[in-house]
Design an enzyme around this catalytic site. Structure first.
Site, PDB file in Angstrom:
ATOM      1  N   ASP A  84       1.021  -1.302   0.029  1.00 31.25           N
ATOM      2  CA  ASP A  84       0.033   0.020  -0.105  1.00 31.25           C
ATOM      3  C   ASP A  84       0.843   1.302   0.111  1.00 31.25           C
ATOM      4  O   ASP A  84       1.552   1.624   0.999  1.00 31.25           O
ATOM      5  CB  ASP A  84      -0.985   0.018   1.375  1.00 31.25           C
ATOM      6  CG  ASP A  84      -1.955   1.135   1.353  1.00 31.25           C
ATOM      7  OD1 ASP A  84      -1.480   2.360   0.730  1.00 31.25           O
ATOM      8  OD2 ASP A  84      -3.351   0.993   1.654  1.00 31.25           O
ATOM      9  N   HIS A  85       1.170   1.711  -1.134  1.00 34.32           N
ATOM     10  CA  HIS A  85       2.360   2.699  -1.150  1.00 34.32           C
ATOM     11  C   HIS A  85       2.330   3.893  -0.455  1.00 34.32           C
ATOM     12  O   HIS A  85       2.973   4.667  -0.116  1.00 34.32           O
ATOM     13  CB  HIS A  85       2.568   3.086  -2.801  1.00 34.32           C
ATOM     14  CG  HIS A  85       1.653   4.140  -3.493  1.00 34.32           C
ATOM     15  ND1 HIS A  85       0.339   3.850  -3.697  1.00 34.32           N
ATOM     16  CD2 HIS A  85       1.678   5.403  -3.461  1.00 34.32           C
ATOM     17  CE1 HIS A  85      -0.168   4.948  -4.331  1.00 34.32           C
ATOM     18  NE2 HIS A  85       0.549   5.870  -4.057  1.00 34.32           N
ATOM     19  N   HIS A 106      -5.744   2.906   0.809  1.00 33.60           N
ATOM     20  CA  HIS A 106      -5.216   3.993   1.413  1.00 33.60           C
ATOM     21  C   HIS A 106      -5.877   4.750   2.528  1.00 33.60           C
ATOM     22  O   HIS A 106      -5.276   5.155   3.540  1.00 33.60           O
ATOM     23  CB  HIS A 106      -4.646   4.958   0.114  1.00 33.60           C
ATOM     24  CG  HIS A 106      -4.057   4.707  -1.182  1.00 33.60           C
ATOM     25  ND1 HIS A 106      -3.120   3.271  -0.984  1.00 33.60           N
ATOM     26  CD2 HIS A 106      -3.975   4.748  -2.367  1.00 33.60           C
ATOM     27  CE1 HIS A 106      -2.733   3.054  -2.254  1.00 33.60           C
ATOM     28  NE2 HIS A 106      -3.458   3.937  -3.131  1.00 33.60           N
TER      29      HIS A 106
END
Ligand code: BG6
Length: 510
Positions: A201-202, A264
């Site tokens: 999950d950047h 996010h």
């Protein structure tokens, strides 16, 4: 920082300011011809090498259908680095990095190609000294996850022999609902043990997101008021000015809520609302995030507490923008949401009764991600009503991007002879306080994979709990009519404003 996989007392005792450098290792990217690989992964590998954080013999293998030789692949990486790397280009870094680059051509169901991959990895072990340590990055559409994972198993590539490690890095989306996420997880875990799996999950790799924990738990200032006694509500916004670009194939049928709220935004909510972890290690962090995600409650009336919408034609940045339904590759009957706003509650002692409003959208006024904690009004005001007309509610705003920093908003006396109070802000900006520039999220996350540090990677339970939150909303939307509309370049549909107005509140205009 320790990994999830048992504490390492030697590393624990080490000075954490020293750079964390990956040991002998390599990275295999599946889907190497894709956008993510070109824009983010390849440049991140170069930036890590440029910062001296990769071992000298680091190896990069690309796997794809394209008829490329090793040199074509290296050239592709070169172009990607030149265009998208964060740090300056240095010939000597490139020369060293490119020595370890190989390309394997094939389909995902091609046994021969996986045998070639195996041989290539063995050859790199000899030539570059990778020690048999490899991470497999699955930057491929989810429908290919099962076949790639099965092939890795079949050809013995997931086996960790003689003290070497093998890890799987999985890009979102992790399924499209709880059932498919569970299926996916069980397929992956048939081949890889939980501590070998790193789900990206950047957002968790972003400096400002990690700073939520520093802000909350390294200070005394905020935590005493971080609860229902002082907080009125929380707004988490992820606004984008871009449309869907060339991603119609991925986006249509997925929509804003599945694309970014499930991952996010719910991760941002978890970090904002969770209790203090016992330590800053992966198990302790996951335990707190899981607990708070498990306490999230949907309001009863989803018609009044959720909004989904699509952008219609409009103007953005001085240019005309087409509506979602006119975008190339989009079904003109599509009901896919490009904007979603939802109200959530957290059913625990700290947050009972405090709404968390989440919103995201494409083609909004501008690109901004922020978490705004809005405090209650002072219980009593000794000032004249007219003197405080321009006084809003105190707020603490974590500016995730762009313009990274933290803002505190509070009332101050306006200079002059009367006691007039007006909102002012106090700002912390990364650019002013630190000389170091922030690494890209993918640099941090790829390095963490190579180091085996799992702190910044959501666990199976977190992914499944997030779907559990979103599924009833998606099902409600499926049953009820069409998405609302908003003009491109605006701040979303009027229905979203009405949703907050019903609670006597309004969205921030960042
Ligand atoms: C991705 C979404 O996860 O995040 C995209 O799939 C979105 O739709 C992107 O544009 C935004 O990332 P960032 O880092 O630019 O905020």
């Amino acid at each position: 920082m320790t990994g999830s996989h048992g504490a390492n007392p030697l590393r624990d005792a080490a000075d954490r300011r020293l750079p964390r450098i990956a040991g002998p290792s390599g990275l295999v990217i599946f889907g190497v011809t894709g956008d993510l690989s070109r824009k983010k992964l390849m440049p991140a590998v170069y930036d890590l090498a440029n910062r001296g954080l990769l071992p000298p013999g680091f190896s990069l293998i690309g796997f794809a259908r394209r008829e490329w030789a090793d040199e074509d692949f290296a050239d592709e990486v070169y172009q990607a680095v030149k265009q998208h790397a964060r740090t300056p280009f240095r010939e000597e870094v490139w020369q060293q990095l490119s020595q370890g680059m190989r390309f394997v051509q094939g389909n995902f169901d091609d046994n021969e190609a996986f045998e070639t991959l195996k041989k290539t990895m063995e050859e790199l072990d000899q030539a570059q000294g990778t020690g048999g340590n490899f991470a497999f990055y699955l930057s491929v559409p989810p429908k290919f996850f099962p076949v790639v994972v099965q092939q890795l198993k079949k050809h013995g590539l997931a086996d960790q022999k003689d003290g070497s490690w093998r890890r799987a890095v999985i890009e979102k989306p992790f399924g499209h609902d709880l059932t498919s996420a569970k299926e996916l997880n069980s397929i992956v875990h048939e081949v890889f043990a939980p501590d070998q799996v790193f789900r990206i999950d950047h957002y968790l790799g972003k400096e400002t997101v990690q700073n939520i924990l520093a802000l909350r738990f390294a200070n005394t200032l905020f935590e005493p008021i971080w609860n229902r006694s002082y907080v009125d509500h929380v707004q988490i916004t992820m606004a984008e000015d871009i449309g869907i670009g060339g991603r119609a194939g991925y986006y249509d049928g997925i929509g804003a809520a599945r694309d970014v709220i499930q991952n996010h935004l719910l991760q941002l909510l978890a970090l904002t609302a969770m209790e203090e972890p016992a330590s800053f290690d992966a198990d302790a962090l996951a335990a707190e995030k899981t607990k708070v995600l498990g306490a999230v409650k949907l309001p009863k009336d989803l018609g009044k507490s959720t909004v989904r919408a699509q952008y219609a034609a409009g103007w953005q940045g001085g240019a005309k923008a087409v509506g979602y339904l006119e975008e190339e590759g989009i079904d003109p009957q599509s009901k896919t949401d490009t904007y979603a706003a939802i109200k959530l509650e957290i059913d625990n002692r700290r947050w009972a009764g405090v709404p968390f409003y989440l919103r995201t959208g494409k083609r909004l006024g501008r690109r901004v991600t922020e978490i705004a904690v809005i405090f209650q009004r002072a219980p009593h005001s000794p000032f004249d009503h007219t003197a405080t007309e321009e006084l809003g509610q105190n707020a603490l705003v974590i500016r995730v991007q762009p313009d990274e920093g933290v803002t505190m908003r509070f009332g101050s006396k306006v200079p002059g002879t009367s006691m007039e109070v007006r909102d002012v802000s106090m700002d912390f900006a990364y650019g002013e306080s630190f000389t170091e520039s922030s690494p890209e999220a993918y640099e941090r996350l790829i390095l963490d994979v190579l180091l085996g540090d799992a702190n910044l990677f959501p666990r199976t339970e977190e992914v499944e709990l997030s779907w559990k939150i979103l599924d009833p909303i998606e099902q409600f939307w499926d049953r009820h009519g069409k998405p609302a509309q908003y003009e491109a370049g605006t701040w979303g549909p009027v229905e979203a404003d009405e949703m907050l107005a019903r609670d006597g509140r309004s969205w921030r205009r960042p």
